[in-house]
Design a protein around this motif. Structure first.
Motif, PDB file in Angstrom:
ATOM      1  N   UNK A   1      56.499 -47.892  66.973  1.00 59.04           N
ATOM      2  CA  UNK A   1      55.981 -46.797  66.135  1.00 59.04           C
ATOM      3  C   UNK A   1      56.537 -46.804  64.722  1.00 59.04           C
ATOM      4  N   UNK A   2      57.813 -47.229  64.578  1.00 57.63           N
ATOM      5  CA  UNK A   2      58.426 -47.216  63.252  1.00 57.63           C
ATOM      6  C   UNK A   2      58.175 -48.499  62.475  1.00 57.63           C
TER       7      UNK A   2
ATOM      8  N   UNK B   1      57.957 -51.779  57.519  1.00 55.26           N
ATOM      9  CA  UNK B   1      57.250 -52.823  56.782  1.00 55.26           C
ATOM     10  C   UNK B   1      56.928 -52.367  55.369  1.00 55.26           C
ATOM     11  N   UNK B   2      56.443 -51.140  55.230  1.00 52.48           N
ATOM     12  CA  UNK B   2      56.089 -50.626  53.911  1.00 52.48           C
ATOM     13  C   UNK B   2      57.326 -50.448  53.044  1.00 52.48           C
TER      14      UNK B   2
ATOM     15  N   UNK C   1      49.793 -54.152  62.179  1.00 50.99           N
ATOM     16  CA  UNK C   1      50.703 -53.014  62.274  1.00 50.99           C
ATOM     17  C   UNK C   1      49.987 -51.674  62.270  1.00 50.99           C
ATOM     18  N   UNK C   2      48.675 -51.694  62.105  1.00 54.76           N
ATOM     19  CA  UNK C   2      47.919 -50.453  61.953  1.00 54.76           C
ATOM     20  C   UNK C   2      47.208 -50.078  63.245  1.00 54.76           C
ATOM     21  N   UNK C   3      46.971 -48.774  63.470  1.00 56.53           N
ATOM     22  CA  UNK C   3      46.245 -48.361  64.676  1.00 56.53           C
ATOM     23  C   UNK C   3      44.817 -48.867  64.710  1.00 56.53           C
TER      24      UNK C   3
ATOM     25  N   UNK D   1      53.203 -44.365  55.795  1.00 62.06           N
ATOM     26  CA  UNK D   1      53.045 -44.811  57.189  1.00 62.06           C
ATOM     27  C   UNK D   1      52.448 -43.696  58.049  1.00 62.06           C
ATOM     28  N   UNK D   2      52.927 -42.473  57.867  1.00 57.32           N
ATOM     29  CA  UNK D   2      52.385 -41.355  58.644  1.00 57.32           C
ATOM     30  C   UNK D   2      50.904 -41.161  58.356  1.00 57.32           C
ATOM     31  N   UNK D   3      50.540 -41.302  57.088  1.00 57.81           N
ATOM     32  CA  UNK D   3      49.143 -41.132  56.695  1.00 57.81           C
ATOM     33  C   UNK D   3      48.247 -42.125  57.418  1.00 57.81           C
ATOM     34  N   UNK D   4      48.662 -43.384  57.478  1.00 62.33           N
ATOM     35  CA  UNK D   4      47.805 -44.406  58.072  1.00 62.33           C
ATOM     36  C   UNK D   4      47.921 -44.469  59.594  1.00 62.33           C
TER      37      UNK D   4
END
Length: 211
Positions: free
Chosen positions: A84-85, A90-91, A142-144, A180-183
């Protein structure tokens, strides 16, 4: 003596690249010539050509510097896994420091390049496009939803561009967690909206008069 000469050549080459990079940031790629680069550091045009046989070779070396900086960020991203992190880490690694922002002017000019008859920039533009695709593939893992990778790249490019134009403060890595939370939650929102629409259309609540 030979070692000393090689060290001098390395230092001179670095000075030429730094001069070219700074001039491109201030004037734009198409307004910078080899003469400009040489003049800015007190060298002759011939001395610059002693290290770079053409303007295209000089620009290619600058692009290699950009590719090396991006590759250094990509290496840990590719190994980040699916925790999750992982996206936030990465960002944060990608946005750390000011190294990437210094390449914005060169990369933007190459991406916007339109080919002419005697074109020295098209091969460099192709290199940039391959690098962008590699970056997109890495972030997609790394993205949902992989479809978000292009949007995230556009977002990151906007941050780097704003930083390069001094419209955003240094320390962009501080925005990594929020980004990260946004995406990470972006993929949930359309599903939630679809669920709401489904409930609204399939089983509408009965309307009643107010008392």
């Amino acid at each position: 003596m030979a070692r000393h000469t090689r060290e001098n050549a390395t230092v001179t080459r670095a000075r030429i690249l730094a001069s070219a990079q700074q001039l491109i940031r201030h004037r734009g790629l198409h307004c910078v010539t080899v003469d400009d680069v040489a003049r800015a550091i007190g060298m002759t045009r011939g001395a610059v050509y002693g290290h770079f046989r053409s303007r295209a070779e000089l620009l290619g070396a600058l692009l290699s510097c950009a590719e090396a900086d991006f590759a250094a960020r990509l290496a840990p991203l590719a190994q980040a896994g699916a925790a999750p992190e992982a996206l936030a880490q990465a960002l944060q690694a990608f946005l750390h420091g000011d190294e990437l922002a210094r390449h914005v002017s060169l990369i933007a000019a190459l991406l916007q390049h339109k080919c002419g008859e005697a074109c020295e920039l098209c091969p460099l533009r192709e290199r940039v496009l391959r690098g962008v695709e590699s970056l997109r593939v890495t972030f997609a893992m790394l993205l949902p939803s992989p479809d978000l990778a292009g949007l995230l790249l556009a977002h990151l490019w906007g941050l780097l561009g704003a930083h390069a134009m001094h419209l955003a403060p240094a320390g962009l890595s501080g925005s990594a967690a929020a980004l990260a939370r946004l995406y990470q939650h972006h993929a949930v929102l359309p599903a939630a909206r679809a669920s709401c629409r489904s409930h609204a259309t399939s089983d509408p609540a009965p309307m009643r008069d107010t008392p």
